[in-house]
Design a protein around this motif. Sequence first.
Motif, short mmCIF file in Angstrom:
data_model
loop_
_atom_site.label_atom_id
_atom_site.label_comp_id
_atom_site.label_asym_id
_atom_site.label_seq_id
_atom_site.Cartn_x
_atom_site.Cartn_y
_atom_site.Cartn_z
N ASP A 55 0.84 -1.19 0.00
CA ASP A 55 0.00 0.00 0.00
C ASP A 55 0.89 1.25 0.00
N ALA A 56 0.68 2.13 -0.97
CA ALA A 56 1.51 3.33 -1.09
C ALA A 56 1.40 4.23 0.13
N SER A 57 0.25 4.22 0.80
CA SER A 57 0.13 5.07 2.00
C SER A 57 1.01 4.52 3.12
N TRP A 58 1.25 3.24 3.16
CA TRP A 58 2.11 2.63 4.17
C TRP A 58 3.57 3.03 3.93
N THR A 59 3.95 3.21 2.69
CA THR A 59 5.34 3.55 2.38
C THR A 59 5.64 5.03 2.60
N GLY A 60 4.61 5.85 2.79
CA GLY A 60 4.82 7.28 2.97
C GLY A 60 5.01 8.01 1.64
N LEU A 61 4.58 7.40 0.55
CA LEU A 61 4.74 7.98 -0.78
C LEU A 61 4.12 9.37 -0.87
N SER A 62 2.93 9.53 -0.32
CA SER A 62 2.28 10.84 -0.43
C SER A 62 3.07 11.92 0.31
N ARG A 63 3.65 11.57 1.45
CA ARG A 63 4.48 12.55 2.18
C ARG A 63 5.73 12.90 1.38
N MET A 64 6.32 11.90 0.73
CA MET A 64 7.51 12.17 -0.09
C MET A 64 7.16 13.08 -1.26
N GLN A 65 5.99 12.85 -1.89
CA GLN A 65 5.56 13.69 -3.01
C GLN A 65 5.30 15.11 -2.56
N GLN A 66 4.68 15.27 -1.38
CA GLN A 66 4.42 16.61 -0.85
C GLN A 66 5.73 17.33 -0.57
N TRP A 67 6.70 16.64 -0.01
CA TRP A 67 8.00 17.25 0.29
C TRP A 67 8.70 17.66 -1.00
N ALA A 68 8.64 16.80 -2.03
CA ALA A 68 9.26 17.13 -3.32
C ALA A 68 8.60 18.35 -3.94
N ASP A 69 7.27 18.44 -3.84
CA ASP A 69 6.56 19.60 -4.37
C ASP A 69 6.95 20.87 -3.63
N LYS A 70 7.10 20.75 -2.31
CA LYS A 70 7.49 21.90 -1.50
C LYS A 70 8.87 22.42 -1.89
N LEU A 71 9.77 21.48 -2.22
CA LEU A 71 11.13 21.85 -2.60
C LEU A 71 11.23 22.28 -4.06
N GLY A 72 10.15 22.09 -4.80
CA GLY A 72 10.15 22.46 -6.22
C GLY A 72 10.73 21.38 -7.12
N ASN A 73 10.90 20.18 -6.60
CA ASN A 73 11.39 19.07 -7.42
C ASN A 73 10.24 18.50 -8.21
N GLN A 74 10.30 18.67 -9.51
CA GLN A 74 9.21 18.19 -10.35
C GLN A 74 9.76 17.19 -11.34
#
Length: 78
Positions: A55-74
């Motif tokens: 399950d992607a929510s178990w891996t913390g994928l959404s948190r990693m995506q949010q952090w990447a967006d915050k840093l401007g990594n696209q």
Amino acid sequence: MLEDVCVGCKVCTIACPFGTVNYVADTGKVQKCDLCGGEPACAEACPTGAITYIDASWTGLSRMQQWADKLGNQNAAA
């Protein structure tokens, strides 16, 4: 997918209801998609356990995506 465990039997390609698990002749293995949620048919059919569902929510994928967006990594492809 665990490529070192995959024996290239192609049972998962038959089990996939979407027809998106593809056999790659160069490697003798399959290439897995991410369309299913829950209990994918290919994982249930795999005789060696090379395909598992996490399950992607178990891996913390959404948190990693949010952090990447915050840093401007696209994604460069986007």
